[in-house]
Design an enzyme around this catalytic site. Sequence first.
Site, mmCIF file in Angstrom:
data_model
loop_
_atom_site.group_PDB
_atom_site.id
_atom_site.type_symbol
_atom_site.label_atom_id
_atom_site.label_comp_id
_atom_site.label_asym_id
_atom_site.label_seq_id
_atom_site.Cartn_x
_atom_site.Cartn_y
_atom_site.Cartn_z
ATOM 1 N N GLY A 1 0.808 -1.218 0.000
ATOM 2 C CA GLY A 1 0.000 0.000 0.000
ATOM 3 C C GLY A 1 0.841 1.268 0.000
ATOM 4 O O GLY A 1 2.074 1.229 -0.016
ATOM 5 N N ARG B 1 -4.267 -10.650 -2.967
ATOM 6 C CA ARG B 1 -4.174 -9.863 -4.206
ATOM 7 C C ARG B 1 -2.735 -9.551 -4.600
ATOM 8 O O ARG B 1 -2.385 -9.526 -5.780
ATOM 9 C CB ARG B 1 -4.955 -8.538 -4.045
ATOM 10 C CG ARG B 1 -6.448 -8.682 -3.994
ATOM 11 C CD ARG B 1 -7.093 -7.318 -3.790
ATOM 12 N NE ARG B 1 -6.805 -6.729 -2.488
ATOM 13 C CZ ARG B 1 -7.545 -6.910 -1.384
ATOM 14 N NH1 ARG B 1 -8.611 -7.659 -1.443
ATOM 15 N NH2 ARG B 1 -7.198 -6.348 -0.242
ATOM 16 N N CYS C 1 -2.851 11.013 10.479
ATOM 17 C CA CYS C 1 -1.911 11.906 9.781
ATOM 18 C C CYS C 1 -2.091 13.391 10.150
ATOM 19 O O CYS C 1 -1.119 14.095 10.451
ATOM 20 C CB CYS C 1 -2.055 11.713 8.276
ATOM 21 S SG CYS C 1 -3.735 11.379 7.752
ATOM 22 N N SER D 1 -3.752 10.926 -1.300
ATOM 23 C CA SER D 1 -2.964 9.743 -0.911
ATOM 24 C C SER D 1 -3.366 9.240 0.472
ATOM 25 O O SER D 1 -3.173 8.054 0.775
ATOM 26 C CB SER D 1 -1.468 10.066 -0.941
ATOM 27 O OG SER D 1 -1.220 11.234 -0.183
ATOM 28 N N LYS E 1 -11.324 11.798 15.314
ATOM 29 C CA LYS E 1 -9.967 11.279 15.549
ATOM 30 C C LYS E 1 -9.045 12.435 15.934
ATOM 31 O O LYS E 1 -8.290 12.348 16.900
ATOM 32 C CB LYS E 1 -9.404 10.624 14.276
ATOM 33 C CG LYS E 1 -9.956 9.272 13.913
ATOM 34 C CD LYS E 1 -9.309 8.826 12.581
ATOM 35 C CE LYS E 1 -10.204 7.906 11.790
ATOM 36 N NZ LYS E 1 -9.721 7.713 10.398
ATOM 37 N N ARG F 1 -11.213 16.996 2.051
ATOM 38 C CA ARG F 1 -10.340 16.383 1.031
ATOM 39 C C ARG F 1 -10.184 17.356 -0.137
ATOM 40 O O ARG F 1 -11.185 17.888 -0.642
ATOM 41 C CB ARG F 1 -10.969 15.090 0.538
ATOM 42 C CG ARG F 1 -10.087 14.283 -0.374
ATOM 43 C CD ARG F 1 -9.029 13.482 0.334
ATOM 44 N NE ARG F 1 -9.581 12.442 1.179
ATOM 45 C CZ ARG F 1 -8.883 11.762 2.084
ATOM 46 N NH1 ARG F 1 -7.599 12.005 2.278
ATOM 47 N NH2 ARG F 1 -9.454 10.826 2.820
ATOM 48 N N HIS G 1 -0.733 17.153 3.517
ATOM 49 C CA HIS G 1 -1.917 17.735 4.159
ATOM 50 C C HIS G 1 -1.573 19.146 4.653
ATOM 51 O O HIS G 1 -0.462 19.386 5.147
ATOM 52 C CB HIS G 1 -2.330 16.926 5.397
ATOM 53 C CG HIS G 1 -2.944 15.585 5.124
ATOM 54 N ND1 HIS G 1 -3.174 15.080 3.868
ATOM 55 C CD2 HIS G 1 -3.401 14.641 5.992
ATOM 56 C CE1 HIS G 1 -3.738 13.872 3.974
ATOM 57 N NE2 HIS G 1 -3.882 13.592 5.253
ATOM 58 N N ASN H 1 1.708 13.679 4.401
ATOM 59 C CA ASN H 1 0.802 12.810 5.164
ATOM 60 C C ASN H 1 1.231 11.355 5.175
ATOM 61 O O ASN H 1 0.906 10.618 6.100
ATOM 62 C CB ASN H 1 -0.619 12.911 4.594
ATOM 63 C CG ASN H 1 -0.659 12.661 3.098
ATOM 64 O OD1 ASN H 1 -0.002 13.368 2.327
ATOM 65 N ND2 ASN H 1 -1.395 11.664 2.672
HETATM 66 P P1 NAP Z 1 -3.659 1.240 0.603
HETATM 67 O O1 NAP Z 1 -2.747 1.941 -0.309
HETATM 68 O O2 NAP Z 1 -5.052 0.960 0.168
HETATM 69 O O3 NAP Z 1 -2.965 -0.153 1.026
HETATM 70 C C1 NAP Z 1 -3.626 -1.095 1.818
HETATM 71 C C2 NAP Z 1 -2.674 -2.223 2.148
HETATM 72 O O4 NAP Z 1 -3.332 -3.135 3.033
HETATM 73 C C3 NAP Z 1 -2.265 -3.018 0.937
HETATM 74 O O5 NAP Z 1 -0.950 -3.494 1.124
HETATM 75 C C4 NAP Z 1 -3.241 -4.188 0.960
HETATM 76 O O6 NAP Z 1 -2.759 -5.325 0.317
HETATM 77 C C5 NAP Z 1 -3.286 -4.427 2.452
HETATM 78 N N1 NAP Z 1 -4.479 -5.172 2.841
HETATM 79 C C6 NAP Z 1 -5.769 -4.819 2.672
HETATM 80 N N2 NAP Z 1 -6.589 -5.785 3.148
HETATM 81 C C7 NAP Z 1 -5.782 -6.751 3.637
HETATM 82 C C8 NAP Z 1 -6.021 -8.013 4.254
HETATM 83 N N3 NAP Z 1 -7.251 -8.455 4.472
HETATM 84 N N4 NAP Z 1 -4.957 -8.747 4.629
HETATM 85 C C9 NAP Z 1 -3.703 -8.315 4.410
HETATM 86 N N5 NAP Z 1 -3.410 -7.134 3.826
HETATM 87 C C10 NAP Z 1 -4.444 -6.358 3.446
HETATM 88 O O7 NAP Z 1 -3.803 1.996 1.975
HETATM 89 P P2 NAP Z 1 -2.732 2.916 2.743
HETATM 90 O O8 NAP Z 1 -2.940 4.320 2.373
HETATM 91 O O9 NAP Z 1 -1.375 2.323 2.622
HETATM 92 O O10 NAP Z 1 -3.254 2.777 4.217
HETATM 93 C C11 NAP Z 1 -3.249 1.552 4.888
HETATM 94 C C12 NAP Z 1 -3.801 1.737 6.278
HETATM 95 O O11 NAP Z 1 -2.904 2.548 7.025
HETATM 96 C C13 NAP Z 1 -5.146 2.474 6.293
HETATM 97 O O12 NAP Z 1 -6.182 1.580 6.159
HETATM 98 C C14 NAP Z 1 -5.099 3.184 7.594
HETATM 99 O O13 NAP Z 1 -5.657 2.391 8.629
HETATM 100 C C15 NAP Z 1 -3.634 3.416 7.825
HETATM 101 N N6 NAP Z 1 -3.258 4.809 7.502
HETATM 102 C C16 NAP Z 1 -2.811 5.523 8.498
HETATM 103 C C17 NAP Z 1 -2.431 6.809 8.287
HETATM 104 C C18 NAP Z 1 -1.998 7.600 9.454
HETATM 105 O O14 NAP Z 1 -2.266 8.740 9.474
HETATM 106 N N7 NAP Z 1 -1.329 7.056 10.411
HETATM 107 C C19 NAP Z 1 -2.471 7.379 7.037
HETATM 108 C C20 NAP Z 1 -2.924 6.626 5.993
HETATM 109 C C21 NAP Z 1 -3.303 5.328 6.256
HETATM 110 P P3 NAP Z 1 -3.161 -5.708 -1.205
HETATM 111 O O15 NAP Z 1 -2.196 -4.990 -2.086
HETATM 112 O O16 NAP Z 1 -2.954 -7.181 -1.222
HETATM 113 O O17 NAP Z 1 -4.588 -5.300 -1.421
HETATM 114 C C1 3JM Z 2 -6.504 6.692 7.357
HETATM 115 O O1 3JM Z 2 -9.978 0.565 8.718
HETATM 116 C C2 3JM Z 2 -9.847 1.068 7.598
HETATM 117 O O2 3JM Z 2 -10.457 0.710 6.608
HETATM 118 C C3 3JM Z 2 -8.827 2.194 7.470
HETATM 119 C C4 3JM Z 2 -9.428 3.554 7.478
HETATM 120 C C5 3JM Z 2 -8.355 4.627 7.477
HETATM 121 C C6 3JM Z 2 -7.801 5.130 8.647
HETATM 122 C C7 3JM Z 2 -8.123 4.504 9.962
HETATM 123 O O3 3JM Z 2 -9.187 4.784 10.532
HETATM 124 O O4 3JM Z 2 -7.286 3.725 10.430
HETATM 125 C C8 3JM Z 2 -7.964 5.155 6.251
HETATM 126 C C9 3JM Z 2 -7.030 6.170 6.198
HETATM 127 C C10 3JM Z 2 -6.886 6.168 8.588
HETATM 128 C C11 3JM Z 2 -6.304 6.753 9.816
HETATM 129 O O5 3JM Z 2 -5.105 6.988 9.841
HETATM 130 O O6 3JM Z 2 -7.027 7.061 10.759
#
Ligand code: NAP
Ligand code: 3JM
Length: 345
Positions: A15, A42, A131, A161, A218, A240, A247, A321
């Site tokens: 991701g 996937r 973020c 993103s 949050k 957004r 951000h 972010n």
């Molecule tokens: P993303 O680009 O959609 O990537 C999601 C990742 O999770 C991909 O590697 C996906 O794998 C994997 N995944 C989804 N479902 C899964 C499952 N059932 N088992 C194993 N792996 C799975 O999302 P992202 O932007 O990187 O964000 C990922 C998560 O990080 C978010 O959902 C959120 O909770 C968190 N996040 C946090 C912040 C923050 O501020 N701290 C910011 C952004 C996101 P595949 O390629 O196989 O689908």
């Molecule tokens: C940023 O649980 C989910 O599907 C992830 C949703 C998500 C989050 C979250 O709540 O963890 C997407 C993007 C965040 C976040 O950092 O709070």
Amino acid sequence: MDQKGYKVAIVGASGEVGRSLIQTLERYPIPVASLRLLASKRSAGKTLMFKGQSLVIEELNKDSFEGIDLAFFSAGGDVSLEYAPIAVNSGAVVIDNTSAFRMDPNIPLVVPEVNAHVLSKDTRLIANPNCSTIQLVVALKPLVEVYGIESVNVSTYQAISGAGAKALYEYDQELIDPSYEPQILPARSDQRYYQMAHNVIPQIDVFMPNGYTKEELKMINETHKILDDDTIKVNATCVRVPVRYGHSVATTVKLKKAVENKDQVIQLFKESEGVIVRDDIHHQEYPMPAYIAHCDEVFVGRIRKDLDEENVIHFWVVADNILKGAALNSVQIAYYMHRQGLLGD
Ligand code: NAP
Ligand code: 3JM
């Protein structure tokens, strides 16, 4: 940890956040003996590079954490809820990027510049804040220390993103093809989708019964927890905007003491860890996402006193972010724990 370093796993490696975690680990001085990349079916079998080596992504399962010392999670809240406890039980320290554990009173929610002191040798699971919260609290920290804070009011301008790799892809499609049907934003569980291109969406994550979005709550709740002060009144409107990375947060802070002149505040920000001041209106200098994306620091500008109230200031905070807002902050937590000897053997 063996002589060569830690055995590290990244859940959600394919991701936006996961790929940034890999790149950040490459350049941070944390000794990594091995790296295991995990995702869903996937992406299993695809490869990603780490330090010149091609690593194959594996499908996450219950045995994925055997022998792992340190695991980063960024695959959504449900995956963290199910697998983070398994990783901890296998002996790993877990740094979780999702909102799954952030408000659990037994789990530290950490931005190293602000509250690393809450980490201890007993800490096995650490939550990485949202973020927008991260960049806000980095900017608030010096103000809390010197003036005290009564209230904070923010409007965010959040990059696409933040909604993941698919949202960025969809945005690109919309720019190419005006008839493209949006399927991702504003929130994963809603039936209505809106285009991101040439638009501004005043909704991030789902609506809660009180009329705020989950993203706004949050920011409010996490700010209280990180600053360890529920008495600070926090209000947020999260929006957004059609920006790929970075951000921005328009911030108004009511301080407990009056500010004599804004230069004092500027000086305070300049001396603050992790902050870079870009504030020179005579040369039209202020931080913007297009120019600070892919930088590590939190950038502050447009610093000014309120026209009416002596103890109110306004400023503009911009950060990447995916880096400081997610991957970099997680790696900084790990690096802090490594330096303090908190990561186990
Ligand atoms: P993303 O680009 O959609 O990537 C999601 C990742 O999770 C991909 O590697 C996906 O794998 C994997 N995944 C989804 N479902 C899964 C499952 N059932 N088992 C194993 N792996 C799975 O999302 P992202 O932007 O990187 O964000 C990922 C998560 O990080 C978010 O959902 C959120 O909770 C968190 N996040 C946090 C912040 C923050 O501020 N701290 C910011 C952004 C996101 P595949 O390629 O196989 O689908
Ligand atoms: C940023 O649980 C989910 O599907 C992830 C949703 C998500 C989050 C979250 O709540 O963890 C997407 C993007 C965040 C976040 O950092 O709070």
